[in-house]
Scaffold this motif. Structure first.
Motif, PDB file in Angstrom:
ATOM      1  N   SER A  28       0.849  -1.186   0.000  1.00 17.21           N
ATOM      2  CA  SER A  28       0.000   0.000   0.000  1.00 17.21           C
ATOM      3  C   SER A  28       0.884   1.235   0.000  1.00 17.21           C
ATOM      4  O   SER A  28       1.631   1.472   0.949  1.00 17.21           O
ATOM      5  CB  SER A  28      -0.909   0.013   1.237  1.00 17.21           C
ATOM      6  OG  SER A  28      -1.531   1.289   1.362  1.00 17.21           O
ATOM      7  N   GLU A  29       0.800   2.030  -1.083  1.00 13.92           N
ATOM      8  CA  GLU A  29       1.550   3.284  -1.115  1.00 13.92           C
ATOM      9  C   GLU A  29       0.968   4.260  -0.102  1.00 13.92           C
ATOM     10  O   GLU A  29       1.685   5.040   0.515  1.00 13.92           O
ATOM     11  CB  GLU A  29       1.509   3.884  -2.523  1.00 13.92           C
ATOM     12  CG  GLU A  29       2.325   3.101  -3.524  1.00 13.92           C
ATOM     13  CD  GLU A  29       2.324   3.732  -4.900  1.00 13.92           C
ATOM     14  OE1 GLU A  29       1.926   4.921  -5.020  1.00 13.92           O
ATOM     15  OE2 GLU A  29       2.714   3.051  -5.855  1.00 13.92           O
ATOM     16  N   GLU A  30      -0.363   4.198   0.077  1.00 11.43           N
ATOM     17  CA  GLU A  30      -1.042   5.105   0.996  1.00 11.43           C
ATOM     18  C   GLU A  30      -0.478   4.986   2.415  1.00 11.43           C
ATOM     19  O   GLU A  30      -0.243   5.981   3.094  1.00 11.43           O
ATOM     20  CB  GLU A  30      -2.543   4.804   0.998  1.00 11.43           C
ATOM     21  CG  GLU A  30      -3.339   5.672   1.942  1.00 11.43           C
ATOM     22  CD  GLU A  30      -4.822   5.331   1.964  1.00 11.43           C
ATOM     23  OE1 GLU A  30      -5.530   5.906   2.800  1.00 11.43           O
ATOM     24  OE2 GLU A  30      -5.267   4.484   1.159  1.00 11.43           O
ATOM     25  N   GLU A  76      -8.574   2.603   9.241  1.00  8.77           N
ATOM     26  CA  GLU A  76      -8.391   2.900   7.819  1.00  8.77           C
ATOM     27  C   GLU A  76      -7.666   1.751   7.123  1.00  8.77           C
ATOM     28  O   GLU A  76      -7.995   1.400   5.997  1.00  8.77           O
ATOM     29  CB  GLU A  76      -7.630   4.218   7.627  1.00  8.77           C
ATOM     30  CG  GLU A  76      -8.388   5.451   8.025  1.00  8.77           C
ATOM     31  CD  GLU A  76      -8.389   5.735   9.531  1.00  8.77           C
ATOM     32  OE1 GLU A  76      -7.632   5.064  10.281  1.00  8.77           O
ATOM     33  OE2 GLU A  76      -9.147   6.617   9.958  1.00  8.77           O
ATOM     34  N   GLU A  77      -6.667   1.181   7.817  1.00  4.97           N
ATOM     35  CA  GLU A  77      -5.950   0.034   7.239  1.00  4.97           C
ATOM     36  C   GLU A  77      -6.889  -1.158   7.097  1.00  4.97           C
ATOM     37  O   GLU A  77      -6.878  -1.830   6.072  1.00  4.97           O
ATOM     38  CB  GLU A  77      -4.761  -0.363   8.120  1.00  4.97           C
ATOM     39  CG  GLU A  77      -3.581   0.581   8.017  1.00  4.97           C
ATOM     40  CD  GLU A  77      -2.441   0.162   8.913  1.00  4.97           C
ATOM     41  OE1 GLU A  77      -1.490  -0.452   8.395  1.00  4.97           O
ATOM     42  OE2 GLU A  77      -2.512   0.435  10.131  1.00  4.97           O
ATOM     43  N   MET A  80      -9.105  -0.709   4.071  1.00  2.05           N
ATOM     44  CA  MET A  80      -8.368  -0.929   2.825  1.00  2.05           C
ATOM     45  C   MET A  80      -8.119  -2.418   2.609  1.00  2.05           C
ATOM     46  O   MET A  80      -8.288  -2.938   1.504  1.00  2.05           O
ATOM     47  CB  MET A  80      -7.047  -0.138   2.899  1.00  2.05           C
ATOM     48  CG  MET A  80      -6.164  -0.230   1.676  1.00  2.05           C
ATOM     49  SD  MET A  80      -4.853  -1.480   1.736  1.00  2.05           S
ATOM     50  CE  MET A  80      -4.089  -1.223   3.312  1.00  2.05           C
TER      51      MET A  80
END
Length: 97
Positions: A28-30, A76-77, A80
């Motif tokens: 994940s780049e985010e 949030e993780e 995703m």
């Protein structure tokens, strides 16, 4: 833990080792992390024929060293990861038709 591994050994909070099958890994780049989704080998399907899938973040090892699994820290993780899992499972079902 490395990308592309098929099996990992997970140690629970009681120190018990469990051999697990890797479902898939992704980056994940985010969040700037790598993630692994896995399930215990030999896990019994429950009444709904579902296997409990676990997720962890990991830092790939360097120079042949094993990477280290880390717990997922934020909501949030988890959101995703759930989205990635749903996409993965959707692709699996399409391939079976």
């Amino acid at each position: 833990m490395e990308h592309g591994e098929k099996h990992i050994t997970v140690v629970d909070e009681d120190g018990n080792e469990q051999l697990c099958e890797v479902l898939f890994t992704f980056e994940s780049e985010e969040f700037g992390k790598s993630y692994v989704l896995y399930y215990p080998i030999g896990a019994e399907e429950d009444d709904n024929e579902e296997i409990e899938i676990h997720a962890s973040s990991f830092i790939p090892g360097e120079d042949g060293q094993a990477g280290e699994l880390q717990p997922i820290e934020t909501e949030e993780e988890w959101d995703m990861i759930e989205e990635m899992l749903n996409t993965f499972l959707g692709e699996e079902e399409e391939g079976e038709e």
